[in-house]
Design a protein around this motif. Structure first.
Motif, short mmCIF file in Angstrom:
data_model
loop_
_atom_site.label_atom_id
_atom_site.label_comp_id
_atom_site.label_asym_id
_atom_site.label_seq_id
_atom_site.Cartn_x
_atom_site.Cartn_y
_atom_site.Cartn_z
N LEU A 31 178.48 0.59 44.09
CA LEU A 31 178.05 -0.88 44.30
C LEU A 31 177.57 -1.29 45.87
O LEU A 31 177.19 -2.34 45.69
CB LEU A 31 179.03 -1.83 43.48
CG LEU A 31 179.29 -1.72 42.18
CD1 LEU A 31 180.19 -2.86 41.70
CD2 LEU A 31 178.01 -1.65 41.43
N ARG A 38 172.04 -2.84 39.10
CA ARG A 38 173.15 -2.62 40.09
C ARG A 38 174.14 -2.03 39.39
O ARG A 38 174.98 -1.04 39.75
CB ARG A 38 173.36 -3.81 40.68
CG ARG A 38 174.60 -3.68 41.83
CD ARG A 38 174.73 -4.83 42.72
NE ARG A 38 175.81 -4.58 43.80
CZ ARG A 38 176.15 -5.47 44.51
NH1 ARG A 38 176.17 -6.93 44.41
NH2 ARG A 38 177.00 -5.03 45.50
N ALA A 45 180.95 -7.62 41.85
CA ALA A 45 179.37 -8.01 42.26
C ALA A 45 179.33 -9.51 41.99
O ALA A 45 178.63 -9.91 43.00
CB ALA A 45 178.49 -7.16 41.07
N THR A 76 170.79 -7.43 38.10
CA THR A 76 172.17 -7.10 37.76
C THR A 76 172.45 -5.98 36.80
O THR A 76 173.42 -5.05 37.40
CB THR A 76 172.94 -8.52 37.20
OG1 THR A 76 172.44 -9.62 37.81
CG2 THR A 76 174.16 -8.04 36.98
#
Length: 281
Positions: A166, A83, A139, A80
């Motif tokens: 993203l 990203r 996200a 996470t």
């Protein structure tokens, strides 16, 4: 030896993370543990990060304005954080600190707790803003099955860059003046900006296009009910305040540092609200 954890930011006096984590330390009887505030100027951040283990810290939370700097300074990241290119939690591993990001988790967990039966997969989600919080929430919503993301931002290019960076699927950017179109048929509206915070102005566009089934939430929690939430409530829409996001995003870090998964309880919420001078009815 005391297992120390801290929250690092500039400024940091406003942070309620010590209140949350020290409550859990006491509740679960974690011995030789302490959670502190650590004020660090941006120019001193990288050096401070390197020194944390020598100062006895086994972990940390990272807040404004250091989340992106923490990502850049670390070699280890979870998926996470990688990203989002932002870190809010440091966890010690045999290879050094790993940077993680729990903001999106905290956002979703808050909505699940405060709006039972709500599902992100039920329809489009509208996000106001295009900053760091927007990235984490977008996200998370995509991962939870939101079929479409609609991003409203004053600067369209910044929102478009967020979508590109993203690699968001089924995302569309709207101009501020196109809010009515974005809200039509939406399942969720979330303010990810500081608008609505004390002294920061308000979101003024109409909510009339939102379906009666829509949920409205705000990451701002000072005041607890922002102008956006008050208008949504008066319109008969379900609302969720932003305090729970703060509480829930702390859970994974505490578990990683101390081996106990804490609960976000009414007692903890009341404690933080009391610190804010609020008694919830």
């Amino acid at each position: 030896m005391t297992r120390k954890v801290c929250v690092i930011g500039w400024p940091i006096t406003h942070s309620r993370s010590p209140l949350i984590h020290n409550f859990w330390i006491g509740k679960y009887g974690v011995e030789d543990a302490l959670y502190e505030r650590f004020a660090v100027r941006p120019e001193d951040f990288a050096a401070t990060l390197r020194d944390l283990p020598k100062l006895g810290y086994i972990g940390a939370n990272i807040t404004v304005p250091h989340k992106e700097a923490a990502f850049a300074a670390l070699e280890l990241h979870d998926a996470t954080a990688r990203r989002l290119k932002a870190v809010n939690t440091l966890v010690m591993t045999p290879k050094g600190f790993e940077g993680r990001n729990t903001d999106g988790y905290g956002f979703i967990a808050n909505l699940r707790e405060r709006a039972p039966g709500w599902s992100p997969a039920a329809g489009p989600a509208v996000l106001i803003g295009a900053g760091g919080a927007t990235r984490a929430i977008a996200a998370a919503l995509e991962a939870e099955g939101a079929p479409e993301l609609r991003i409203i931002n004053r600067t369209k290019a910044r929102a478009e860059a967020l979508v590109t960076e993203l690699e968001l699927r089924n995302a569309r950017v709207y101009e501020w003046e196109e809010a009515n179109s974005a809200l039509s048929g939406a399942n969720l509206l979330v303010n990810t900006t500081t608008l609505g915070m004390n002294g920061e102005g308000e979101i003024e566009f109409s909510l009339e296009m939102l379906p009666r089934s829509a949920l409205v939430t705000d990451i701002v929690y000072t005041p607890l009910e922002t102008g956006l939430l008050a208008r949504a409530r008066l319109q008969g829409l379900a609302t969720v305040d932003g305090l729970g996001m703060l509480l829930h995003q702390a859970v994974p870090g505490f578990e990683a540092w101390f081996g106990i998964r804490p609960e976000v309880t009414a007692e903890l919420r009341a404690l933080v609200l009391a610190d804010m001078g609020i008694v919830e009815k």
